[in-house]
Scaffold this active site. Sequence first.
Site, PDB file in Angstrom:
ATOM      1  N   CYS A 134       0.821  -1.212   0.000  1.00 57.18           N
ATOM      2  CA  CYS A 134       0.000   0.000   0.000  1.00 57.18           C
ATOM      3  C   CYS A 134       0.859   1.269   0.000  1.00 57.18           C
ATOM      4  CB  CYS A 134      -0.935  -0.018   1.205  1.00 57.18           C
ATOM      5  SG  CYS A 134      -0.154  -0.466   2.755  1.00 57.18           S
TER       6      CYS A 134
HETATM    7  N1  LIG Z   1      -4.386  -4.049   4.710  1.00 57.56           N
HETATM    8  C1  LIG Z   1      -3.840  -3.353   3.747  1.00 57.56           C
HETATM    9  O1  LIG Z   1      -4.051  -2.128   3.604  1.00 57.56           O
HETATM   10  C2  LIG Z   1      -2.939  -4.031   2.765  1.00 57.56           C
HETATM   11  C3  LIG Z   1      -2.550  -5.347   2.940  1.00 57.56           C
HETATM   12  N2  LIG Z   1      -1.707  -5.916   2.008  1.00 57.56           N
HETATM   13  C4  LIG Z   1      -1.294  -7.293   2.164  1.00 57.56           C
HETATM   14  O2  LIG Z   1      -2.432  -8.133   1.889  1.00 57.56           O
HETATM   15  C5  LIG Z   1      -2.350  -9.311   2.650  1.00 57.56           C
HETATM   16  C6  LIG Z   1      -3.654  -9.466   3.444  1.00 57.56           C
HETATM   17  O3  LIG Z   1      -3.758  -8.328   4.252  1.00 57.56           O
HETATM   18  P1  LIG Z   1      -5.053  -8.114   5.168  1.00 57.56           P
HETATM   19  O4  LIG Z   1      -6.277  -8.507   4.447  1.00 57.56           O
HETATM   20  O5  LIG Z   1      -4.950  -6.742   5.720  1.00 57.56           O
HETATM   21  O6  LIG Z   1      -4.763  -9.191   6.307  1.00 57.56           O
HETATM   22  P2  LIG Z   1      -5.811  -9.823   7.358  1.00 57.56           P
HETATM   23  O7  LIG Z   1      -5.009 -10.248   8.509  1.00 57.56           O
HETATM   24  O8  LIG Z   1      -6.952  -8.891   7.544  1.00 57.56           O
HETATM   25  O9  LIG Z   1      -6.368 -11.124   6.586  1.00 57.56           O
HETATM   26  C7  LIG Z   1      -5.544 -12.187   6.252  1.00 57.56           C
HETATM   27  C8  LIG Z   1      -6.407 -13.417   6.193  1.00 57.56           C
HETATM   28  O10 LIG Z   1      -5.619 -14.459   5.668  1.00 57.56           O
HETATM   29  C9  LIG Z   1      -6.008 -15.696   6.256  1.00 57.56           C
HETATM   30  N3  LIG Z   1      -4.779 -16.446   6.457  1.00 57.56           N
HETATM   31  C10 LIG Z   1      -3.678 -16.014   7.101  1.00 57.56           C
HETATM   32  N4  LIG Z   1      -2.728 -16.968   7.048  1.00 57.56           N
HETATM   33  C11 LIG Z   1      -3.252 -17.994   6.347  1.00 57.56           C
HETATM   34  C12 LIG Z   1      -2.778 -19.275   5.953  1.00 57.56           C
HETATM   35  N5  LIG Z   1      -1.556 -19.657   6.255  1.00 57.56           N
HETATM   36  N6  LIG Z   1      -3.582 -20.085   5.244  1.00 57.56           N
HETATM   37  C13 LIG Z   1      -4.832 -19.688   4.901  1.00 57.56           C
HETATM   38  N7  LIG Z   1      -5.361 -18.493   5.255  1.00 57.56           N
HETATM   39  C14 LIG Z   1      -4.561 -17.672   5.967  1.00 57.56           C
HETATM   40  C15 LIG Z   1      -6.737 -15.370   7.538  1.00 57.56           C
HETATM   41  O11 LIG Z   1      -8.033 -15.878   7.428  1.00 57.56           O
HETATM   42  P3  LIG Z   1      -8.471 -17.259   8.108  1.00 57.56           P
HETATM   43  O12 LIG Z   1      -7.744 -17.371   9.411  1.00 57.56           O
HETATM   44  O13 LIG Z   1      -9.944 -17.097   8.259  1.00 57.56           O
HETATM   45  O14 LIG Z   1      -8.108 -18.306   7.142  1.00 57.56           O
HETATM   46  C16 LIG Z   1      -6.861 -13.843   7.562  1.00 57.56           C
HETATM   47  O15 LIG Z   1      -8.212 -13.429   7.757  1.00 57.56           O
HETATM   48  C17 LIG Z   1      -1.134  -9.175   3.546  1.00 57.56           C
HETATM   49  O16 LIG Z   1      -0.042  -9.851   2.975  1.00 57.56           O
HETATM   50  C18 LIG Z   1      -0.872  -7.668   3.547  1.00 57.56           C
HETATM   51  O17 LIG Z   1       0.453  -7.383   3.779  1.00 57.56           O
HETATM   52  C19 LIG Z   1      -1.268  -5.265   0.895  1.00 57.56           C
HETATM   53  C20 LIG Z   1      -1.661  -3.971   0.677  1.00 57.56           C
HETATM   54  C21 LIG Z   1      -2.469  -3.253   1.606  1.00 57.56           C
HETATM   55  C1  LIG Z   2      -0.577   0.159   8.725  1.00 56.64           C
HETATM   56  C2  LIG Z   2       0.399  -0.970   8.519  1.00 56.64           C
HETATM   57  O1  LIG Z   2       0.853  -1.617   9.457  1.00 56.64           O
HETATM   58  N1  LIG Z   2       0.720  -1.255   7.245  1.00 56.64           N
HETATM   59  C3  LIG Z   2       1.663  -2.318   6.984  1.00 56.64           C
HETATM   60  C4  LIG Z   2       1.775  -2.467   5.504  1.00 56.64           C
HETATM   61  C5  LIG Z   2       0.813  -3.525   5.033  1.00 56.64           C
HETATM   62  C6  LIG Z   2       1.368  -4.037   3.782  1.00 56.64           C
HETATM   63  O2  LIG Z   2       1.011  -3.617   2.715  1.00 56.64           O
HETATM   64  O3  LIG Z   2       2.419  -4.884   3.958  1.00 56.64           O
HETATM   65  P1  LIG Z   2       2.879  -5.940   2.850  1.00 56.64           P
HETATM   66  O4  LIG Z   2       4.179  -5.390   2.375  1.00 56.64           O
HETATM   67  O5  LIG Z   2       2.996  -7.213   3.601  1.00 56.64           O
HETATM   68  O6  LIG Z   2       1.853  -5.999   1.740  1.00 56.64           O
HETATM   69  C7  LIG Z   2       3.029  -1.912   7.479  1.00 56.64           C
HETATM   70  O7  LIG Z   2       3.284  -0.711   7.470  1.00 56.64           O
HETATM   71  O8  LIG Z   2       3.814  -2.822   7.732  1.00 56.64           O
END
Ligand SMILES: NC(=O)C1=CN([C@@H]2O[C@H](COP(=O)(O)OP(=O)(O)OC[C@H]3O[C@@H](n4cnc5c(N)ncnc54)[C@H](OP(=O)(O)O)[C@@H]3O)[C@@H](O)[C@H]2O)C=CC1
Ligand SMILES: CC(=O)N[C@@H](CCC(=O)OP(=O)(O)O)C(=O)O
EC number: 1.2.1.38
Length: 324
Positions: A134
């Site tokens: 992000c």
């Molecule tokens: N939040 C943001 O703004 C952004 C996030 N990202 C990236 O996107 C990805 C997801 O982020 P976000 O949605 O915020 O994370 P969350 O923690 O909200 O959701 C991740 C989900 O993944 C599932 N999960 C985790 N580990 C496993 C596994 N080993 N096997 C199967 N399911 C798994 C869990 O669901 P359950 O336990 O129900 O299976 C959990 O609800 C991350 O890598 C993050 O860095 C990238 C850009 C922006």
């Molecule tokens: C607010 C906050 O904690 N943001 C995360 C970035 C989430 C993300 O995009 O991390 P990935 O590189 O795994 O996709 C951080 O700054 O580490």
Amino acid sequence: MTNIKAGIIGGAGFTGGETLRILLHHPQVEIKFVHSRSNAGNKLYAVHADLLGETELTFTEHLHYEEVDVVILCLGHGESRVFLQNNPVPEPVKIIDLSHDFRLAENAGNFVYGLPELQRKRIKEAKAIANPGCFATCIQLGLLPLAKAGQLQEEIHISAITGSTGAGQKLQKTTGFTWRNNNISTYKAFTHQHLHEIKQSLASLQGEFQQEINFIPYRGNFTRGILASIYLNCPLSEEEVVHLYQEYYQEHPFTHVSSQPVDLKQVVNTNKCFIHVQKQGNKVLITSAIDNLAKGASGQAIQNMNLLFGLEETAGLLWKPAAF
Ligand SMILES: NC(=O)C1=CN([C@@H]2O[C@H](COP(=O)(O)OP(=O)(O)OC[C@H]3O[C@@H](n4cnc5c(N)ncnc54)[C@H](OP(=O)(O)O)[C@@H]3O)[C@@H](O)[C@H]2O)C=CC1
Ligand SMILES: CC(=O)N[C@@H](CCC(=O)OP(=O)(O)O)C(=O)O
């Protein structure tokens, strides 16, 4: 119109939920399964309550790869690589991964870095997409035109503030209301993991790029959005820089150069990136704003999916802005 059949893995999280909200209204996509370990058997709206009335789909712990054209991985930090090793996705199913696992060239395999404003053509031809982070998206969109013009000749200073949803749905000390409300803090100063992918992209446009990037992330008192302020020394006039940005983003439907300073409410709940550029003496100040869950994650993932399958790049991604 062909219907793309999609499977979402990690559907109970923040980006999983956001991907669902988008795809449920995408005119050319059918959601075939939504995987969740913790919520298998529950209705989607049991976790994403706002989806009540929109779908009767249920989370599953099974992976119906045979039913889909694409899987979108929304797993936690660093989970995707292991997940795919344990649950290999068969050809010709395409993969879009939102984690950082495959973004850097040294460990990308056949994954293409999914920043359309950097390399739309490579994305169209890809089998697998590593969706950018992000902060990385917001900051790169603020710098790509200068890199392309070879203008990143001195160290770069960045402050960027993110909403709490950037850290995922798992409650942490710094994401709960009591800590976050009426509060702000820096974190990962100079060491944020997104610096690697930012430098990788800038160097792909400005070959000799070796400048220091001084990046200070902030946690902000809001849920969605990222605003980055970037400055560096640059000899170009304000008019020349503005023209550079307008020309660079002319063919990109979601990134716009504003003549006025930008703010988060203009972009939150859209897939847009708004950029403002100004000169102060020899310094150029670039301000870039996105929604971390939209252009910073799920919106960009669907933009990449549209490109992968030859759909209109904006399909399912033109939502009304919130405005206030
Ligand atoms: N939040 C943001 O703004 C952004 C996030 N990202 C990236 O996107 C990805 C997801 O982020 P976000 O949605 O915020 O994370 P969350 O923690 O909200 O959701 C991740 C989900 O993944 C599932 N999960 C985790 N580990 C496993 C596994 N080993 N096997 C199967 N399911 C798994 C869990 O669901 P359950 O336990 O129900 O299976 C959990 O609800 C991350 O890598 C993050 O860095 C990238 C850009 C922006
Ligand atoms: C607010 C906050 O904690 N943001 C995360 C970035 C989430 C993300 O995009 O991390 P990935 O590189 O795994 O996709 C951080 O700054 O580490």
